[in-house]
Design a protein around this motif. Structure first.
Motif, short mmCIF file in Angstrom:
data_model
loop_
_atom_site.label_atom_id
_atom_site.label_comp_id
_atom_site.label_asym_id
_atom_site.label_seq_id
_atom_site.Cartn_x
_atom_site.Cartn_y
_atom_site.Cartn_z
N ILE A 27 0.85 -1.19 0.00
CA ILE A 27 0.00 0.00 0.00
C ILE A 27 0.88 1.24 0.00
O ILE A 27 0.62 2.20 -0.73
CB ILE A 27 -0.95 0.00 1.22
N SER A 32 -2.38 2.51 -2.89
CA SER A 32 -3.72 1.99 -3.13
C SER A 32 -3.91 0.64 -2.45
O SER A 32 -3.13 -0.29 -2.69
CB SER A 32 -3.95 1.84 -4.64
N LEU A 33 -4.96 0.54 -1.64
CA LEU A 33 -5.32 -0.74 -1.05
C LEU A 33 -5.75 -1.72 -2.14
O LEU A 33 -5.38 -2.89 -2.12
CB LEU A 33 -6.43 -0.55 -0.01
N ARG A 34 -6.50 -1.25 -3.10
CA ARG A 34 -6.98 -2.12 -4.18
C ARG A 34 -5.81 -2.72 -4.97
O ARG A 34 -5.77 -3.92 -5.24
CB ARG A 34 -7.90 -1.34 -5.12
N TYR A 44 -10.23 -6.85 -2.65
CA TYR A 44 -10.23 -5.57 -1.96
C TYR A 44 -11.01 -5.67 -0.66
O TYR A 44 -10.56 -5.20 0.39
CB TYR A 44 -10.84 -4.49 -2.87
N TRP A 48 -9.63 -5.02 3.04
CA TRP A 48 -10.23 -3.95 3.83
C TRP A 48 -10.70 -4.49 5.18
O TRP A 48 -10.45 -3.88 6.22
CB TRP A 48 -11.40 -3.34 3.04
N LEU A 63 -4.28 2.94 8.14
CA LEU A 63 -4.37 3.68 6.88
C LEU A 63 -5.18 4.94 7.02
O LEU A 63 -6.11 5.00 7.83
CB LEU A 63 -5.05 2.83 5.80
N ARG A 65 -7.53 6.82 4.43
CA ARG A 65 -8.15 6.51 3.15
C ARG A 65 -8.72 7.78 2.52
O ARG A 65 -9.37 8.56 3.20
CB ARG A 65 -9.24 5.47 3.35
N GLN A 66 -8.48 7.92 1.23
CA GLN A 66 -9.05 9.02 0.46
C GLN A 66 -10.11 8.44 -0.46
O GLN A 66 -9.82 7.54 -1.24
CB GLN A 66 -7.96 9.70 -0.39
N GLY A 73 -9.15 7.94 -5.62
CA GLY A 73 -8.89 7.81 -4.19
C GLY A 73 -7.51 7.23 -3.96
O GLY A 73 -6.67 7.21 -4.84
N SER A 75 -4.84 5.32 -0.54
CA SER A 75 -4.59 5.02 0.86
C SER A 75 -3.16 5.38 1.20
O SER A 75 -2.25 5.18 0.41
CB SER A 75 -4.81 3.53 1.15
#
Length: 111
Positions: A27, A32-34, A44, A48, A63, A65-66, A73, A75
């Motif tokens: 990340i 990005s978490l995804r 994902y 999460w 994290l 997160r945006q 978005g 993280s």
């Protein structure tokens, strides 16, 4: 024969280990978490839920997160999570060194 081991930290259940550390490193690298979850073949939603569970056990956020939008978005790993990752990696390295020394002392020459 070779030594194999797993190590993790517990606090009201499993709170941190190699998997979460790897996920957070990814990340941090990707933002990005995804993307991080996809790199390790995790959904994902699964990633999460894992991080939410760990945050609850650890008592601090891992994290920031945006939410997506026109620019998308993302993280960001929190400073507390970064310190945890650093401490965990250093601790794990010392544990590995100690275990390898002990393994060598007790199993040298074994086939």
């Amino acid at each position: 024969m070779r030594l194999a081991f797993k190590i993790w930290l517990e606090q009201n259940g499993k709170a941190f280990g190699d998997g979460p550390c790897d996920l957070l490193q990814r990340i941090e690298r990707t933002g990005s978490l995804r993307k991080a979850a996809a790199e390790i073949g995790m959904s994902y939603n699964q990633a999460w839920r894992l991080l939410r569970t760990l945050e609850g056990r650890l008592g601090f956020p891992l994290l920031v997160r945006q939410v997506g939008g026109a620019v998308g978005g993302g993280s960001t790993v929190t400073p507390q999570a970064r310190r945890l990752m650093h401490s965990y990696r250093a601790f794990r390295e010392e544990v590995a060194d100690a275990l390898n020394r002990l393994f060598g002392a007790h199993f040298s020459g074994e086939e």
